[in-house]
Design a protein around this motif. Structure first.
Motif, PDB file in Angstrom:
ATOM      1  N   ALA A 162       8.225   9.581  -8.313  1.00 47.79           N
ATOM      2  CA  ALA A 162       8.575  10.660  -9.245  1.00 47.79           C
ATOM      3  C   ALA A 162      10.054  11.012  -9.222  1.00 47.79           C
ATOM      4  O   ALA A 162      10.639  11.323 -10.265  1.00 47.79           O
ATOM      5  CB  ALA A 162       7.743  11.901  -8.940  1.00 47.79           C
ATOM      6  N   TYR A 163      10.652  10.977  -8.050  1.00 51.37           N
ATOM      7  CA  TYR A 163      12.041  11.413  -7.931  1.00 51.37           C
ATOM      8  C   TYR A 163      13.039  10.261  -7.772  1.00 51.37           C
ATOM      9  O   TYR A 163      14.227  10.435  -8.022  1.00 51.37           O
ATOM     10  CB  TYR A 163      12.187  12.379  -6.757  1.00 51.37           C
ATOM     11  N   GLY A 164      12.544   9.097  -7.359  1.00 51.12           N
ATOM     12  CA  GLY A 164      13.423   7.941  -7.230  1.00 51.12           C
ATOM     13  C   GLY A 164      13.169   6.886  -8.278  1.00 51.12           C
ATOM     14  O   GLY A 164      13.927   5.929  -8.392  1.00 51.12           O
ATOM     15  N   GLU A 165      12.083   7.059  -9.039  1.00 51.90           N
ATOM     16  CA  GLU A 165      11.682   6.089 -10.053  1.00 51.90           C
ATOM     17  C   GLU A 165      11.578   4.682  -9.455  1.00 51.90           C
ATOM     18  O   GLU A 165      11.981   3.682 -10.052  1.00 51.90           O
ATOM     19  CB  GLU A 165      12.649   6.114 -11.239  1.00 51.90           C
ATOM     20  N   GLU A 166      11.009   4.636  -8.246  1.00 52.60           N
ATOM     21  CA  GLU A 166      10.820   3.384  -7.523  1.00 52.60           C
ATOM     22  C   GLU A 166       9.514   2.731  -7.960  1.00 52.60           C
ATOM     23  O   GLU A 166       8.435   3.298  -7.776  1.00 52.60           O
ATOM     24  CB  GLU A 166      10.828   3.636  -6.006  1.00 52.60           C
ATOM     25  N   ARG A 167       9.620   1.553  -8.510  1.00 54.67           N
ATOM     26  CA  ARG A 167       8.449   0.838  -9.033  1.00 54.67           C
ATOM     27  C   ARG A 167       7.437   0.500  -7.944  1.00 54.67           C
ATOM     28  O   ARG A 167       6.230   0.523  -8.166  1.00 54.67           O
ATOM     29  CB  ARG A 167       8.921  -0.444  -9.722  1.00 54.67           C
ATOM     30  N   TYR A 168       7.934   0.182  -6.753  1.00 59.68           N
ATOM     31  CA  TYR A 168       7.057  -0.237  -5.656  1.00 59.68           C
ATOM     32  C   TYR A 168       6.854   0.890  -4.641  1.00 59.68           C
ATOM     33  O   TYR A 168       6.820   0.670  -3.431  1.00 59.68           O
ATOM     34  CB  TYR A 168       7.633  -1.479  -4.984  1.00 59.68           C
ATOM     35  N   ALA A 169       6.717   2.091  -5.152  1.00 59.21           N
ATOM     36  CA  ALA A 169       6.618   3.274  -4.291  1.00 59.21           C
ATOM     37  C   ALA A 169       5.457   3.195  -3.308  1.00 59.21           C
ATOM     38  O   ALA A 169       5.605   3.537  -2.125  1.00 59.21           O
ATOM     39  CB  ALA A 169       6.480   4.526  -5.165  1.00 59.21           C
ATOM     40  N   LYS A 170       4.296   2.766  -3.769  1.00 64.92           N
ATOM     41  CA  LYS A 170       3.127   2.710  -2.885  1.00 64.92           C
ATOM     42  C   LYS A 170       3.335   1.716  -1.749  1.00 64.92           C
ATOM     43  O   LYS A 170       2.990   1.993  -0.596  1.00 64.92           O
ATOM     44  CB  LYS A 170       1.885   2.340  -3.686  1.00 64.92           C
ATOM     45  N   ARG A 171       3.900   0.581  -2.058  1.00 69.72           N
ATOM     46  CA  ARG A 171       4.152  -0.438  -1.041  1.00 69.72           C
ATOM     47  C   ARG A 171       5.147   0.072   0.005  1.00 69.72           C
ATOM     48  O   ARG A 171       4.960  -0.119   1.214  1.00 69.72           O
ATOM     49  CB  ARG A 171       4.690  -1.713  -1.696  1.00 69.72           C
ATOM     50  N   LEU A 172       6.190   0.732  -0.445  1.00 75.05           N
ATOM     51  CA  LEU A 172       7.201   1.241   0.488  1.00 75.05           C
ATOM     52  C   LEU A 172       6.641   2.383   1.331  1.00 75.05           C
ATOM     53  O   LEU A 172       6.932   2.485   2.531  1.00 75.05           O
ATOM     54  CB  LEU A 172       8.440   1.704  -0.282  1.00 75.05           C
ATOM     55  N   ALA A 173       5.853   3.242   0.720  1.00 77.32           N
ATOM     56  CA  ALA A 173       5.250   4.343   1.469  1.00 77.32           C
ATOM     57  C   ALA A 173       4.312   3.816   2.546  1.00 77.32           C
ATOM     58  O   ALA A 173       4.260   4.351   3.667  1.00 77.32           O
ATOM     59  CB  ALA A 173       4.496   5.268   0.521  1.00 77.32           C
ATOM     60  N   ARG A 174       3.565   2.776   2.216  1.00 79.27           N
ATOM     61  CA  ARG A 174       2.655   2.189   3.193  1.00 79.27           C
ATOM     62  C   ARG A 174       3.442   1.642   4.384  1.00 79.27           C
ATOM     63  O   ARG A 174       3.039   1.815   5.546  1.00 79.27           O
ATOM     64  CB  ARG A 174       1.839   1.078   2.549  1.00 79.27           C
ATOM     65  N   ALA A 175       4.563   0.996   4.120  1.00 74.39           N
ATOM     66  CA  ALA A 175       5.391   0.457   5.196  1.00 74.39           C
ATOM     67  C   ALA A 175       5.927   1.559   6.095  1.00 74.39           C
ATOM     68  O   ALA A 175       6.001   1.411   7.318  1.00 74.39           O
ATOM     69  CB  ALA A 175       6.545  -0.346   4.597  1.00 74.39           C
ATOM     70  N   VAL A 176       6.302   2.668   5.492  1.00 74.45           N
ATOM     71  CA  VAL A 176       6.811   3.804   6.265  1.00 74.45           C
ATOM     72  C   VAL A 176       5.720   4.360   7.181  1.00 74.45           C
ATOM     73  O   VAL A 176       5.948   4.600   8.375  1.00 74.45           O
ATOM     74  CB  VAL A 176       7.319   4.909   5.320  1.00 74.45           C
ATOM     75  N   VAL A 177       4.539   4.558   6.648  1.00 77.51           N
ATOM     76  CA  VAL A 177       3.438   5.134   7.423  1.00 77.51           C
ATOM     77  C   VAL A 177       3.002   4.195   8.547  1.00 77.51           C
ATOM     78  O   VAL A 177       2.730   4.632   9.674  1.00 77.51           O
ATOM     79  CB  VAL A 177       2.256   5.479   6.493  1.00 77.51           C
ATOM     80  N   GLU A 178       2.943   2.907   8.255  1.00 74.70           N
ATOM     81  CA  GLU A 178       2.552   1.948   9.285  1.00 74.70           C
ATOM     82  C   GLU A 178       3.572   1.903  10.414  1.00 74.70           C
ATOM     83  O   GLU A 178       3.199   1.803  11.583  1.00 74.70           O
ATOM     84  CB  GLU A 178       2.390   0.562   8.656  1.00 74.70           C
TER      85      GLU A 178
END
Length: 318
Positions: A162-178
């Motif tokens: 929403a704020y970065g307009e990152e197309r692969y937001a879900k993939r990046l968020a998953r990497a952060v959480v893992e």
């Protein structure tokens, strides 16, 4: 009255004001007016505004960054004053000073400043290693490290998207959480490397962590909500005939500014056709001062960070 040189720099980290001449030329339409710089930064716009004012002119400034307030102490001019607060509260500031509805102009230079990006200790940059903070006012709210340590994966993905307009937001968020399960994020370059490895499609000339970092910064500082509130406040605080000048650096910001000006230029459009109504009832409170202005090629060469800037301006109807 003497005013400091427009190129004077207090911080060891240099800041070059974008669209400096154009913004001030548009803003200052009467030298003895009362003006408000809602985003002092390192004072480039403020110093030039002061150089354009007469003896009876006045400049009020504000910034939520303590380092910006410290930089403002270098300005020795009786026509100048500054307060530390968010620009969303500029109407309150104007009321306290007895100038609400009397401002000749309001300037908003949106986004992060070069000293904030260049100082590793502020935690804004993925290119310089420092504490993962990203707050414009380090004494308020939670840091990026705190947010990433406690937020749900879906919330992190929402911020990136929403704020970065990152197309692969879900993939990046998953990497952060893992990754945080093993080791919490505390520094910028560490986070940038995790995002870099997780990003499947790098854009030429752009670091793959760019959009995610931007999303975090905008979210943590409430920048879009701040902008919406500041635009509403500026409209009320301006005197009839007063000028509003806004410089934005991202499409999310520029769309809001463009939509705000267009709404008050056109007025209410939901009224039934053919209904007899006075012009003042249409709520047409602004006149656009031209179209959006972008930096010249020469300015972008001298200051690459100016390349995405857009300036929009309007006059409050008399």
């Amino acid at each position: 009255m003497p005013s400091p040189d427009a190129d004077q720099v207090v911080s060891p980290f240099r800041h070059t004001s974008v669209l400096l001449e154009g913004a001030v030329d548009t803003l200052v339409h009467t030298p003895d007016g009362i003006y408000l710089d809602g985003t002092f930064g390192r004072g480039g716009h403020s110093r030039l505004i002061l150089s354009r004012l007469g003896d009876q002119g006045r400049l009020m400034a504000m910034d939520r960054d303590p380092q910006a307030i410290a930089a403002a102490a270098e300005i020795d001019d009786s026509r100048f004053q500054i307060t530390q607060r968010e620009f969303a509260h500029l109407a309150d500031y104007a009321r306290e000073q007895g100038v609400f509805g009397k401002l000749s102009g309001v300037l908003l230079d949106i986004g992060v400043s070069s000293p904030q990006l260049d100082d590793p200790e502020r935690g804004f940059s993925f290119m310089r290693n420092g504490p993962l903070d990203m707050r414009m006012d380090p004494t308020q709210g939670e840091s990026a490290a705190t947010f990433l340590a406690r937020a749900k994966e879906a919330d992190i993905a929402h911020v990136f998207k929403a704020y970065g307009e990152e197309r692969y937001a879900k993939r990046l968020a998953r990497a952060v959480v893992e990754r945080r399960v093993e080791t919490p994020f505390t520094h910028t370059v560490d986070l940038a490397e995790v995002l870099k490895k997780a990003h499947p499609a790098w854009e030429k000339g752009r670091h793959p962590a760019t959009k995610a970092f931007q999303g975090l910064r905008i979210y943590l500082n409430g920048e879009l909500d701040q902008l919406d509130a500041a635009l509403d406040a500026a409209l009320e605080a301006l005197a009839p005939g007063g000028h509003l000048v806004v410089i934005s650096f991202h499409s999310l910001e520029d769309r809001r500014v463009k939509r705000f000006i267009r709404h008050y230029v056109r007025g209410d459009s939901h009224l039934p056709r053919g209904m007899p109504i006075r012009d003042d009832q249409l709520n047409r409170r602004l006149e656009a001062l031209g179209k959006g202005v972008r930096p010249s090629d020469e300015e972008v060469v001298g200051n690459p960070r100016a390349r995405s800037a857009v300036m929009r301006a309007a006059r409050k109807r008399v």
